[in-house]
Design a protein around this motif. Structure first.
Motif, PDB file in Angstrom:
ATOM      1  N   MET A   1      -8.007  -6.952   3.060  1.00 28.53           N
ATOM      2  CA  MET A   1      -7.094  -5.995   3.709  1.00 28.53           C
ATOM      3  C   MET A   1      -7.771  -4.655   3.969  1.00 28.53           C
ATOM      4  O   MET A   1      -7.639  -4.061   5.037  1.00 28.53           O
TER       5      MET A   1
ATOM      6  N   ALA B   1      -4.707  -0.241   9.498  1.00 29.10           N
ATOM      7  CA  ALA B   1      -3.985  -0.241   8.225  1.00 29.10           C
ATOM      8  C   ALA B   1      -2.511  -0.544   8.467  1.00 29.10           C
ATOM      9  O   ALA B   1      -2.001  -0.303   9.560  1.00 29.10           O
ATOM     10  N   ILE B   2      -1.860  -1.095   7.464  1.00 31.52           N
ATOM     11  CA  ILE B   2      -0.409  -1.253   7.540  1.00 31.52           C
ATOM     12  C   ILE B   2       0.215  -0.371   6.465  1.00 31.52           C
ATOM     13  O   ILE B   2      -0.493   0.192   5.624  1.00 31.52           O
TER      14      ILE B   2
ATOM     15  N   ALA C   1       1.590  -3.734   2.570  1.00 31.09           N
ATOM     16  CA  ALA C   1       0.341  -4.300   2.047  1.00 31.09           C
ATOM     17  C   ALA C   1       0.550  -4.844   0.635  1.00 31.09           C
ATOM     18  O   ALA C   1       0.084  -5.946   0.308  1.00 31.09           O
TER      19      ALA C   1
ATOM     20  N   THR D   1       4.675  -9.681   7.340  1.00 29.67           N
ATOM     21  CA  THR D   1       3.478  -9.337   8.129  1.00 29.67           C
ATOM     22  C   THR D   1       3.484 -10.081   9.462  1.00 29.67           C
ATOM     23  O   THR D   1       4.052  -9.587  10.430  1.00 29.67           O
TER      24      THR D   1
ATOM     25  N   TRP E   1      -6.932 -10.083   5.534  1.00 26.52           N
ATOM     26  CA  TRP E   1      -7.336  -9.494   6.823  1.00 26.52           C
ATOM     27  C   TRP E   1      -6.298  -9.827   7.898  1.00 26.52           C
ATOM     28  O   TRP E   1      -5.860  -8.949   8.654  1.00 26.52           O
TER      29      TRP E   1
ATOM     30  N   VAL F   1      -3.089  -7.888   7.942  1.00 23.29           N
ATOM     31  CA  VAL F   1      -3.178  -6.517   8.444  1.00 23.29           C
ATOM     32  C   VAL F   1      -3.397  -6.490   9.960  1.00 23.29           C
ATOM     33  O   VAL F   1      -2.757  -5.728  10.686  1.00 23.29           O
ATOM     34  N   THR F   2      -4.305  -7.345  10.442  1.00 26.95           N
ATOM     35  CA  THR F   2      -4.705  -7.261  11.855  1.00 26.95           C
ATOM     36  C   THR F   2      -3.989  -8.255  12.771  1.00 26.95           C
ATOM     37  O   THR F   2      -3.930  -8.047  13.979  1.00 26.95           O
TER      38      THR F   2
END
Lengths: 310, 46
Positions: free
Chosen positions: A43, A49-50, A55, A121, A167, A170-171
């Protein structure tokens, strides 16, 4: 005849009562700690960033998903676990938790963790978590573990997934950086488990688990450990090569990798001495855990330093 | 009243764990809903 067998034969349920702690032990908390840590690094390495709460919730989902697969593993492997000293006190083989309760715990927690990660997410992260749980519980535990000496090589893919899921959470995508983190854990897994299997070879043989030292013997296993370690060391420095980490990280990675090789070579020197081999095997197993934690901790620290100095 | 047996104590512990997990899950969903909504509640057309 054991007390439980006698009581069962006489129709009395003599199983010791399950404590709340036994249900937590079903989730393999030590494995969960490594999963949470590598997931967190996945992450933090992401270029975006979240919200910190999102997170933390995503990490919780990844941890619970890993715990769920641990419970499913304990349900299926209770017969093996009961034979091995290392695992016979686990909640299911010791009789404290019923096998069907472990199965139910695993299924319910899998469903909750995947659904929650998807809601918190994105669908990709949830799909990766679901695939990881299925891969560990079905492909590794049910199909590979008792069938081939390559069980932990292929099965290691499940343990390598947390940084990729972190990862993706988050993305919303998967790029080269999480694939490199995956590769590091994937190539770390065989020397890690084979070092333990060298020390516990007789137990694995008694349980009928075809670990490499049982099937191929001592010398080929040690050579394989060395081969995977020699692949792992440059892989450990790859984040720097692709621009995801700095020279400080690369120096630490190569230093830690050098120690890993040194420990593997130490195993070769005691190949023919049973007691020394067990001792060195356990040392390499312990060091491999330190190696992975230290490697990912350095990645994390460097990222924090970069963000503070930016 | 008789003292609870080990089995009763264990069952009570398990029930408390399950209750705590469910309450935690409900709180998590509530907090995540607030986080995801963010300032959008205040900005919505009335």
């Amino acid at each position: 005849m054991s007390d439980i067998a006698i009581a069962t034969a006489s129709g009395i349920d003599a199983r010791p009562p399950a404590r709340a702690l036994d249900y937590l032990l079903l989730l393999k908390p030590r494995v969960m700690s490594l999963v949470v840590f590598t997931g967190l690094v996945g992450m933090v390495m992401a270029p975006v960033a979240i919200h910190p709460v999102a997170a933390a919730a995503a990490l919780l989902c990844i941890a619970v998903g890993a715990g769920a697969s641990g419970a499913l593993n304990m349900w299926f492997d209770a017969d093996i676990d009961a034979v091995m000293d290392r695992t016979r006190d686990r909640p299911v083989p010791s009789g404290r938790v019923k096998a069907e309760d472990a199965l139910a715990t695993g299924i319910v927690l899998s469903g909750f963790s995947v659904a929650a990660l998807g809601l918190f997410t994105n669908v990709l992260a949830a799909a990766l978590l679901a695939a990881t749980i299925l891969f560990y519980a079905v492909v590794y535990t049910m199909l590979l573990k008792r069938a081939t000496s390559q069980n932990i090589v292929i099965g290691g893919a499940a343990g390598a997934m947390p940084p990729v899921i972190g990862w993706a959470a988050v993305t919303g995508d998967v790029t080269l950086v999480p694939v490199v983190l995956f590769a590091i854990i994937f190539f770390w897994t065989p020397p890690h488990f084979w070092a333990l299997a060298l020390a516990k070879r007789e137990e694995y043989a008694r349980a009928g688990v075809p670990m490499l030292p049982v099937v191929a013997g001592i010398a080929p296993t040690i050579w394989q450990i060395l081969a995977y370690t020699l692949i792992l060391v440059p892989l450990g420095a790859l984040p720097t090569v692709i621009g995801a980490a700095g020279l400080a990280y690369a120096s630490v990675a190569l230093g830690l990798g050098g120690l890993f090789v040194w420990r593997a070579v130490a195993l070769m020197r005691v190949m023919d001495d049973s007691a020394a081999r067990k001792r060195e095997g356990l040392k390499l197993f312990a060091y491999s855990i330190v190696y992975l934690f230290a490697l990912f901790a350095t990645l994390l620290l460097e990222r924090i330093v970069w963000s503070l100095s930016a | 009243m008789a003292d609870p047996t080990n089995e009763e104590k264990a069952r009570r512990q398990r029930n408390l764990l399950l209750a705590a997990a469910l309450v935690g899950f409900a709180i998590l969903f509530f907090v995540m809903t607030v986080v995801r909504l963010g300032g959008n509640v205040a900005d919505r057309p009335l």
